[in-house]
Write a protein that holds these residues in place. Structure first.
Motif, PDB file in Angstrom:
ATOM      1  N   LEU A  53      80.917 -72.003  39.762  1.00  0.00           N
ATOM      2  CA  LEU A  53      81.477 -71.897  41.110  1.00  0.00           C
ATOM      3  C   LEU A  53      80.532 -72.633  42.046  1.00  0.00           C
ATOM      4  CD1 LEU A  53      83.459 -70.547  43.180  1.00  0.00           C
ATOM      5  CD2 LEU A  53      81.823 -68.701  43.326  1.00  0.00           C
ATOM      6  N   PRO A  54      80.911 -73.835  42.509  1.00  0.00           N
ATOM      7  CA  PRO A  54      80.000 -74.595  43.371  1.00  0.00           C
ATOM      8  C   PRO A  54      79.859 -73.939  44.740  1.00  0.00           C
ATOM      9  CG  PRO A  54      81.927 -75.921  42.720  1.00  0.00           C
ATOM     10  CD  PRO A  54      82.198 -74.511  42.324  1.00  0.00           C
ATOM     11  N   ASP A  55      78.804 -74.319  45.451  1.00  0.00           N
ATOM     12  CA  ASP A  55      78.707 -73.811  46.821  1.00  0.00           C
ATOM     13  C   ASP A  55      79.760 -74.513  47.658  1.00  0.00           C
ATOM     14  OD1 ASP A  55      77.493 -76.268  46.850  1.00  0.00           O
ATOM     15  OD2 ASP A  55      75.972 -75.728  48.316  1.00  0.00           O
ATOM     16  N   SER A  56      80.293 -73.806  48.617  1.00  0.00           N
ATOM     17  CA  SER A  56      81.452 -74.247  49.406  1.00  0.00           C
ATOM     18  C   SER A  56      82.506 -74.890  48.497  1.00  0.00           C
ATOM     19  CB  SER A  56      81.050 -75.198  50.533  1.00  0.00           C
ATOM     20  OG  SER A  56      80.319 -76.294  50.054  1.00  0.00           O
ATOM     21  N   ARG A  63      89.512 -68.296  48.908  1.00  0.00           N
ATOM     22  CA  ARG A  63      89.087 -69.481  48.160  1.00  0.00           C
ATOM     23  C   ARG A  63      87.950 -69.132  47.217  1.00  0.00           C
ATOM     24  NH1 ARG A  63      90.311 -74.650  50.793  1.00  0.00           N
ATOM     25  NH2 ARG A  63      91.740 -74.062  52.432  1.00  0.00           N
ATOM     26  N   GLN A  64      87.038 -68.321  47.753  1.00  0.00           N
ATOM     27  CA  GLN A  64      85.882 -67.946  46.953  1.00  0.00           C
ATOM     28  C   GLN A  64      86.328 -67.158  45.720  1.00  0.00           C
ATOM     29  OE1 GLN A  64      83.555 -69.322  48.834  1.00  0.00           O
ATOM     30  NE2 GLN A  64      81.907 -69.101  47.358  1.00  0.00           N
ATOM     31  N   ARG A  65      87.300 -66.277  45.913  1.00  0.00           N
ATOM     32  CA  ARG A  65      87.796 -65.492  44.780  1.00  0.00           C
ATOM     33  C   ARG A  65      88.564 -66.377  43.805  1.00  0.00           C
ATOM     34  NH1 ARG A  65      90.975 -60.555  46.773  1.00  0.00           N
ATOM     35  NH2 ARG A  65      90.957 -61.571  48.797  1.00  0.00           N
ATOM     36  N   LEU A  66      89.306 -67.326  44.369  1.00  0.00           N
ATOM     37  CA  LEU A  66      90.000 -68.267  43.496  1.00  0.00           C
ATOM     38  C   LEU A  66      88.980 -69.079  42.694  1.00  0.00           C
ATOM     39  CD1 LEU A  66      92.672 -69.469  42.599  1.00  0.00           C
ATOM     40  CD2 LEU A  66      92.559 -71.057  44.504  1.00  0.00           C
ATOM     41  N   GLY A  67      87.844 -69.359  43.340  1.00  0.00           N
ATOM     42  CA  GLY A  67      86.768 -70.069  42.648  1.00  0.00           C
ATOM     43  C   GLY A  67      86.260 -69.290  41.453  1.00  0.00           C
ATOM     44  N   VAL A  68      86.168 -67.973  41.610  1.00  0.00           N
ATOM     45  CA  VAL A  68      85.728 -67.135  40.494  1.00  0.00           C
ATOM     46  C   VAL A  68      86.771 -67.187  39.373  1.00  0.00           C
ATOM     47  CG1 VAL A  68      85.202 -64.786  39.767  1.00  0.00           C
ATOM     48  CG2 VAL A  68      84.349 -65.616  41.949  1.00  0.00           C
ATOM     49  N   ALA A  69      88.037 -67.096  39.752  1.00  0.00           N
ATOM     50  CA  ALA A  69      89.102 -67.184  38.757  1.00  0.00           C
ATOM     51  C   ALA A  69      89.034 -68.521  38.026  1.00  0.00           C
ATOM     52  CB  ALA A  69      90.462 -67.019  39.439  1.00  0.00           C
ATOM     53  N   ASP A  70      88.767 -69.572  38.793  1.00  0.00           N
ATOM     54  CA  ASP A  70      88.679 -70.913  38.233  1.00  0.00           C
ATOM     55  C   ASP A  70      87.521 -71.026  37.242  1.00  0.00           C
ATOM     56  OD1 ASP A  70      89.558 -73.842  38.595  1.00  0.00           O
ATOM     57  OD2 ASP A  70      87.399 -73.943  38.914  1.00  0.00           O
ATOM     58  N   ILE A 123      77.828 -69.606  36.289  1.00  0.00           N
ATOM     59  CA  ILE A 123      76.861 -70.030  37.292  1.00  0.00           C
ATOM     60  C   ILE A 123      77.553 -70.015  38.649  1.00  0.00           C
ATOM     61  CG2 ILE A 123      75.427 -71.922  38.113  1.00  0.00           C
ATOM     62  CD1 ILE A 123      74.909 -72.723  35.274  1.00  0.00           C
ATOM     63  N   LEU A 124      77.030 -69.205  39.552  1.00  0.00           N
ATOM     64  CA  LEU A 124      77.654 -69.053  40.859  1.00  0.00           C
ATOM     65  C   LEU A 124      76.669 -69.514  41.916  1.00  0.00           C
ATOM     66  CD1 LEU A 124      78.857 -65.418  40.201  1.00  0.00           C
ATOM     67  CD2 LEU A 124      80.214 -67.477  39.916  1.00  0.00           C
ATOM     68  N   ASP A 125      77.058 -70.553  42.655  1.00  0.00           N
ATOM     69  CA  ASP A 125      76.175 -71.096  43.677  1.00  0.00           C
ATOM     70  C   ASP A 125      76.624 -70.559  45.035  1.00  0.00           C
ATOM     71  OD1 ASP A 125      74.287 -72.529  44.990  1.00  0.00           O
ATOM     72  OD2 ASP A 125      74.986 -74.503  44.361  1.00  0.00           O
ATOM     73  N   VAL A 133      73.214 -66.321  39.609  1.00  0.00           N
ATOM     74  CA  VAL A 133      73.734 -66.327  40.976  1.00  0.00           C
ATOM     75  C   VAL A 133      72.668 -66.905  41.883  1.00  0.00           C
ATOM     76  CG1 VAL A 133      74.784 -64.949  42.797  1.00  0.00           C
ATOM     77  CG2 VAL A 133      74.819 -64.115  40.464  1.00  0.00           C
ATOM     78  N   SER A 134      73.020 -67.914  42.653  1.00  0.00           N
ATOM     79  CA  SER A 134      72.052 -68.393  43.633  1.00  0.00           C
ATOM     80  C   SER A 134      72.493 -67.894  44.995  1.00  0.00           C
ATOM     81  CB  SER A 134      72.001 -69.915  43.633  1.00  0.00           C
ATOM     82  OG  SER A 134      72.801 -70.432  44.669  1.00  0.00           O
ATOM     83  N   SER A 135      71.517 -67.559  45.813  1.00  0.00           N
ATOM     84  CA  SER A 135      71.861 -67.093  47.147  1.00  0.00           C
ATOM     85  C   SER A 135      70.648 -67.146  48.049  1.00  0.00           C
ATOM     86  CB  SER A 135      72.389 -65.665  47.094  1.00  0.00           C
ATOM     87  OG  SER A 135      72.759 -65.248  48.383  1.00  0.00           O
TER      88      SER A 135
END
Lengths: 313, 390
Positions: free
Chosen positions: B96-99, B155-162, B172-174, B205-207
């Motif tokens: 999951l890329p950032d933005s 969008r962020q949740r769709l990103g997780v689904a993706d 890997i979640l940015d 997870v990066s944050s």
């Protein structure tokens, strides 16, 4: 390669759904109709000479009158716009939307993205130009009632292929700019600037440089004048528009025998007649190769820049 | 596990990983985005890579995915070297890329189907999975909605689904919580925890939000200016960071007069007392441990309170500063941002943890002007190398 095919499939669907494509399609179709109208009028006025020329059908694409230019010249001028419209945000758009990183994180090679986009652009161009040519030809057929001969069809196919090549060059240029510039607007502007330079300024420059290198005085010999003409022709052939004009001119007009300057003594005693399709093709083969080289160069540059670019800004 | 090589090793392993972005001129050493980073993420573990913006988190992630080449050092993801076998890595890692972005003209489902197509998942299986993932992230109702109409959180949740669509072994979640509201952040983190837990995934997870993200992390790494300054469980970090260091105790009294001040000052574990911001408070700098005579607790705060009460003062409130998450966060991050370098002992401390390592490049990011940057971009295109060529 399968990755490229997947990307291409999606991009083609995107192109056909996009408003941008519909605008371009409408523009090219209007140009076709206008050209058809002009050709119809002119052919009717000169019905005698037209039938004498023997290829009425091809005249649909090449006839002009004193007010409007023929279909081929329209395409030569507007073709770049089509290519630029399809490609100017190919890569920068993915970047701006934030989809590039996600796309590249899928198990495909990086070049699949740019290859797929270029393939999709080519396919879209092919559909566009085959469609419009068939449309103009079809209406023209109803209009004139003269069916094309098989050789005329061959010439028409060659014309479409060269047109696609010409626009593919501009598509590749647009993709290159979309790799180099982050902003879609900058990329589009750079493409338009190059297009105008090639269409308007390069011919002017070619004349100026030719006059400087091979000046033609009031008492110039034929050799001097020829030297000047060759310089000018060769320089303006740096522009893909010139290559395209020459190529389609010869391909669609069987009675054209040369693309270069011709001296009156060469014409005297010349037997009137037409070239066969293969002879016409041979005559403009260098122009076609030049266009292919242009496409390869522009896309090659885009490819290399994209492969070397960091995913991150 | 029958799912391919190196099943016993860590899911993600980085050893001395460095990345230097070239500068605008050949003489310019460029920016060292990541400096000899070493860490690992074990299977089934959620690891938080925490650091301020510009610390090099995204660059690290891109190197792990084979999207950018490390300048030196090596990385292993599920036993594969991402620089050499990017496809093997990308086939098994959800990202999951950032933005994160999607194609706005396509619906949520169409976006997922495209990803499935790129992963070579057959059409009927893809449709099934897309539906299932949308249900898991709570977006089933928006299946046929164009993503253009989605909120940031959706969008962020769709990103997780993706990211989960390819049935990855590593996620890997940015910055998964970037730009969403506090309620959404909580939902998002709970979702990650639940989905990863159910699948037994290794998660990175990066944050920059230590506070929120540490709640779901088994371990965290603090990443500042391209270097990992500490890694471990949050409690361990606190102990290591503040062990032996003086503690600030702030007491609020009914009357904070000279007498109270003297009473505190004469306690053996108190180094210094001074008035607090509020006239009724006093601030005491105490030893980290205050061992008492007869089995009393060795917490300086407790000792101070007892001493004050015994001396007849009335305590309204008492707080011990310098141990909370915020303080860990501050202590490590403060020195990182350019321009905030010289903020005294705290920043100095963060740096001294890693003494001996030269600190270069981190602050010259803003050095080149726009022209320099443009020249640099051109230069990078020509002799540079990057990415995952065949």
């Amino acid at each position: 390669m399968t990755g490229a095919v997947v990307v291409a499939r999606k991009e083609i669907a995107d192109h056909f759904r996009s408003l941008r494509f519909h605008i371009v399609l409408a523009l090219v179709a209007v140009v076709g109709l206008v050209a058809l109208y002009v050709a119809g009028q002119t052919i009717r006025q000169n019905a005698e000479s037209a039938t004498e020329a023997g290829s009425v059908f091809l005249l649909l694409f090449t006839t002009s009158n004193d007010r409007l230019v023929p279909f081929t010249s329209f395409l030569s001028f507007l073709g770049p716009l089509v290519g630029l419209a399809l490609g100017f945000d190919a890569i920068s758009g993915e970047r701006a939307r934030g989809t590039l990183a996600r796309l590249l994180a899928q198990p495909i090679h990086r070049d699949d993205v740019i290859n797929g986009k270029f393939l999709a652009g080519l396919a879209t161009l092919a559909v566009l130009f085959v469609g419009v040519t068939a449309f103009v030809g079809g209406i023209g057929l109803l209009f004139t009632g003269v069916p094309p001969s098989s050789e005329e069809l061959l010439r028409l196919v060659a014309f479409v292929v060269v047109t696609i090549l010409y626009v593919a060059f501009w598509l590749a240029v647009a993709i290159l700019f979309s790799v180099l510039f982050r902003q879609a607007a900058t990329s589009a502007l750079a493409g338009v600037a190059l297009w105008l330079f090639c269409a308007v300024f390069l011919p002017l420059l070619a004349g100026m440089v030719a006059d400087a290198v091979a000046p033609v005085g009031t008492d110039a010999t034929v050799a001097e004048e020829l030297r000047n003409a060759y310089w000018q022709a060769d320089l303006s052939r740096l522009s893909p528009a010139t290559l395209y004009d020459e190529a389609v001119g010869v391909l669609l007009m069987p009675d054209v025998r040369t693309t270069g300057p011709i001296v009156i003594t060469q014409v005297i005693g010349m037997v009137e007649g037409k070239l066969s399709f293969l002879q016409s093709l041979l005559l403009v083969w260098p122009q076609i190769v030049g266009l292919v080289a242009g496409v390869a160069l522009a896309f090659g540059l885009a490819y290399v820049s994209f492969m070397r670019q960091e995913v991150r800004a | 596990m029958a799912r391919g090589g190196a099943a016993d090793g860590p899911a993600i392993l980085a050893r001395e990983l460095s990345k230097r972005y070239p500068g605008p001129t050949p003489e310019d050493p460029g920016t060292l985005a990541v400096d000899r980073l070493t860490f690992e993420v074990r299977r089934g573990e959620i690891f938080g890579l925490l650091g301020p913006n510009g610390a090099g988190k995204t660059t690290t992630i891109l190197m792990l995915l084979g999207l950018t080449e490390p300048t030196s050092g090596e990385a292993r993801v599920l036993g594969h070297d991402p620089a050499r076998e990017p496809l093997a890595v990308k086939r098994r890692v959800g990202y999951l890329p950032d933005s994160v972005g999607f194609y706005d003209d396509l619906t949520a489902e169409e976006n997922l189907l495209y990803t499935a197509d790129l992963n070579g998942i057959a059409a009927d299986e893809a449709a099934r999975r897309a539906r299932e993932r949308l249900r898991e992230v709570g977006l089933e109702y928006a299946r046929h909605t164009r993503v253009g109409a989605f909120s940031r959180g959706m969008r962020q949740r769709l990103g997780v689904a993706d990211a989960l669509l390819k049935d990855p072994e590593v996620l890997i979640l940015d910055e998964p919580t970037l730009g969403i509201d506090p309620e959404g952040v909580r939902d998002m983190l709970a979702l990650i925890r639940e989905l990863a837990g159910r699948r037994g995934l290794a998660v990175l997870v990066s944050s920059h939000l230590l506070h929120q993200v540490q709640e779901i992390c088994d371990r965290v790494g603090i990443f500042v200016g391209g270097r990992l300054v500490a890694a471990g469980r949050v409690e361990e970090l606190a102990a290591r960071l503040f062990g032996g260091e003086p503690v600030e105790v702030e007491v609020r009294l009914c009357r904070a007069d000279e007498r109270a001040r003297d009473a505190i000052a004469k306690l053996p574990f108190v180094r210094d007392v001074r008035p607090g911001d509020d006239p009724r408070t006093l601030r005491a700098t105490c030893e980290a441990r205050a061992p008492g005579a007869g089995g009393e607790p060795d917490e300086p705060g407790a000792r101070l309170a007892r001493a004050l009460v015994e001396a007849g003062f009335d305590i309204v409130g008492l707080s011990v500063r310098g141990r909370g998450l915020d303080d860990i966060y501050h202590r490590y991050f403060e020195g990182a941002e350019p321009g905030r370098e010289a903020r005294g002992s705290l920043a100095g401390r963060a740096r001294s943890l890693d003494a001996g390592r030269p600190r270069d490049g981190a602050a010259d990011e803003a050095a080149a002007g726009p022209v320099g940057a443009f020249v640099g971009r051109l230069r990078r295109l020509l002799p540079g190398k990057g990415g995952d060529g065949r």
